[in-house]
Design a protein around this motif. Structure first.
Motif, PDB file in Angstrom:
ATOM      1  N   GLU A   1      -1.736   8.291   6.858  1.00  0.00           N
ATOM      2  CA  GLU A   1      -0.525   7.495   6.667  1.00  0.00           C
ATOM      3  C   GLU A   1      -0.788   6.251   5.830  1.00  0.00           C
ATOM      4  OE1 GLU A   1       2.661   4.900   9.344  1.00  0.00           O
ATOM      5  OE2 GLU A   1       1.562   6.575  10.284  1.00  0.00           O
ATOM      6  N   GLU A   2      -1.918   5.593   6.043  1.00  0.00           N
ATOM      7  CA  GLU A   2      -2.219   4.377   5.289  1.00  0.00           C
ATOM      8  C   GLU A   2      -2.296   4.666   3.788  1.00  0.00           C
ATOM      9  OE1 GLU A   2      -5.716   0.945   4.908  1.00  0.00           O
ATOM     10  OE2 GLU A   2      -5.848   2.515   6.441  1.00  0.00           O
ATOM     11  N   GLN A   3      -2.988   5.713   3.404  1.00  0.00           N
ATOM     12  CA  GLN A   3      -3.088   6.059   1.989  1.00  0.00           C
ATOM     13  C   GLN A   3      -1.732   6.454   1.415  1.00  0.00           C
ATOM     14  OE1 GLN A   3      -6.135   8.899   1.051  1.00  0.00           O
ATOM     15  NE2 GLN A   3      -7.725   7.837   2.231  1.00  0.00           N
ATOM     16  N   LEU A   4      -0.943   7.150   2.202  1.00  0.00           N
ATOM     17  CA  LEU A   4       0.370   7.575   1.736  1.00  0.00           C
ATOM     18  C   LEU A   4       1.284   6.373   1.503  1.00  0.00           C
ATOM     19  CD1 LEU A   4       2.502   9.692   1.098  1.00  0.00           C
ATOM     20  CD2 LEU A   4       2.895   9.958   3.572  1.00  0.00           C
ATOM     21  N   ARG A   5       1.315   5.427   2.431  1.00  0.00           N
ATOM     22  CA  ARG A   5       2.161   4.250   2.264  1.00  0.00           C
ATOM     23  C   ARG A   5       1.696   3.409   1.065  1.00  0.00           C
ATOM     24  NH1 ARG A   5       5.837   3.074   6.182  1.00  0.00           N
ATOM     25  NH2 ARG A   5       5.681   4.223   8.166  1.00  0.00           N
ATOM     26  N   ARG A   6       0.393   3.308   0.877  1.00  0.00           N
ATOM     27  CA  ARG A   6      -0.120   2.546  -0.255  1.00  0.00           C
ATOM     28  C   ARG A   6       0.270   3.228  -1.576  1.00  0.00           C
ATOM     29  NH1 ARG A   6      -5.472   3.214   0.155  1.00  0.00           N
ATOM     30  NH2 ARG A   6      -5.526   1.762   1.926  1.00  0.00           N
ATOM     31  N   ALA A   7       0.136   4.554  -1.629  1.00  0.00           N
ATOM     32  CA  ALA A   7       0.501   5.287  -2.841  1.00  0.00           C
ATOM     33  C   ALA A   7       1.993   5.169  -3.118  1.00  0.00           C
ATOM     34  CB  ALA A   7       0.098   6.750  -2.695  1.00  0.00           C
TER      35      ALA A   7
END
Length: 211
Positions: free
Chosen positions: A51-57
């Motif tokens: 989720e963290e990588q997805l929100r950052r992307a």
């Protein structure tokens, strides 16, 4: 012909919900028409593991390219890596249904490196079609790379041929991209156009005489 589902992500929370449903890792992609064939603009983010990588992307994508309503982002489960290809079929008024194949990308489009065969397509036609393009070596282990599953690709070509041949109201099919991996193929995008079939006075595809 299975197509990998892509779920709409109009806001970050929707993207997270979609990823949870599809399973990580995922890809975040824009689908706006003006960005669809512009990979140089960075409208695709791959291998997002959580989720963290997805929100950052998601934040980076909207900051760089515009508002979500302009980008029409979707989330899709990652496919195995391979060679990106394009499979199409369309009705030609002169010869009937035509099956087309080529590699995806600007280089193939600019060079016109696309093969064609008449529908209905035989297994021999499908094998020849895959090998007819100038960039075919990329499928067979060019410069030490691993060969991809051309048998699965040929099966897909035969299925598209059968689809168009069995249903004359299907006047155009576009599968793009089709990722051909070492084992199997993944259809990541598909569109089908339906219309009254064009009138035909002959039966079956025409073939030019050989001399």
């Amino acid at each position: 012909i299975p197509v990998r589902p892509a779920l709409p992500a109009p806001h970050p929370d929707a993207a997270v919900t979609a990823a949870a449903r599809l399973g990580y890792p995922v890809a975040l992609k824009t689908t706006a028409p003006h960005l669809r064939h512009r990979p140089d603009l960075g409208g695709v983010r791959l291998d997002l593991a959580d989720e963290e990588q997805l929100r950052r992307a998601y934040a980076e994508l909207t900051h760089a390219l515009g508002k979500p309503e302009e980008l029409q982002p979707v989330v899709q489960a990652m496919a195995p890596r391979g060679v990106d290809t394009v499979v199409r079929a369309a009705i030609d008024p002169a010869v009937g249904a035509v099956l087309s194949f080529g590699l995806a990308g600007a280089a193939s489009e600019l060079l016109g490196d696309t093969g064609h065969r008449l529908v209905p397509t035989t297994d021999r036609d499908a094998a020849e079609l895959v090998r007819s393009i100038r960039t075919a070596p990329l499928l067979f282990g060019w410069r030490g790379s691993a060969p991809v599953d051309t048998a699965a690709l040929e099966e897909l070509l035969l299925r598209v041929s059968r689809l168009v041949d069995d249903h004359p109201e299907v006047v155009a099919v576009s599968l793009e991209p089709v990722v051909v991996a070492q084992h199997g193929v993944s259809v990541l995008g598909a569109s089908v156009r339906l219309a009254p079939p064009p009138p035909r006075s002959d039966l079956g595809p025409r073939r030019l005489p050989s001399y």
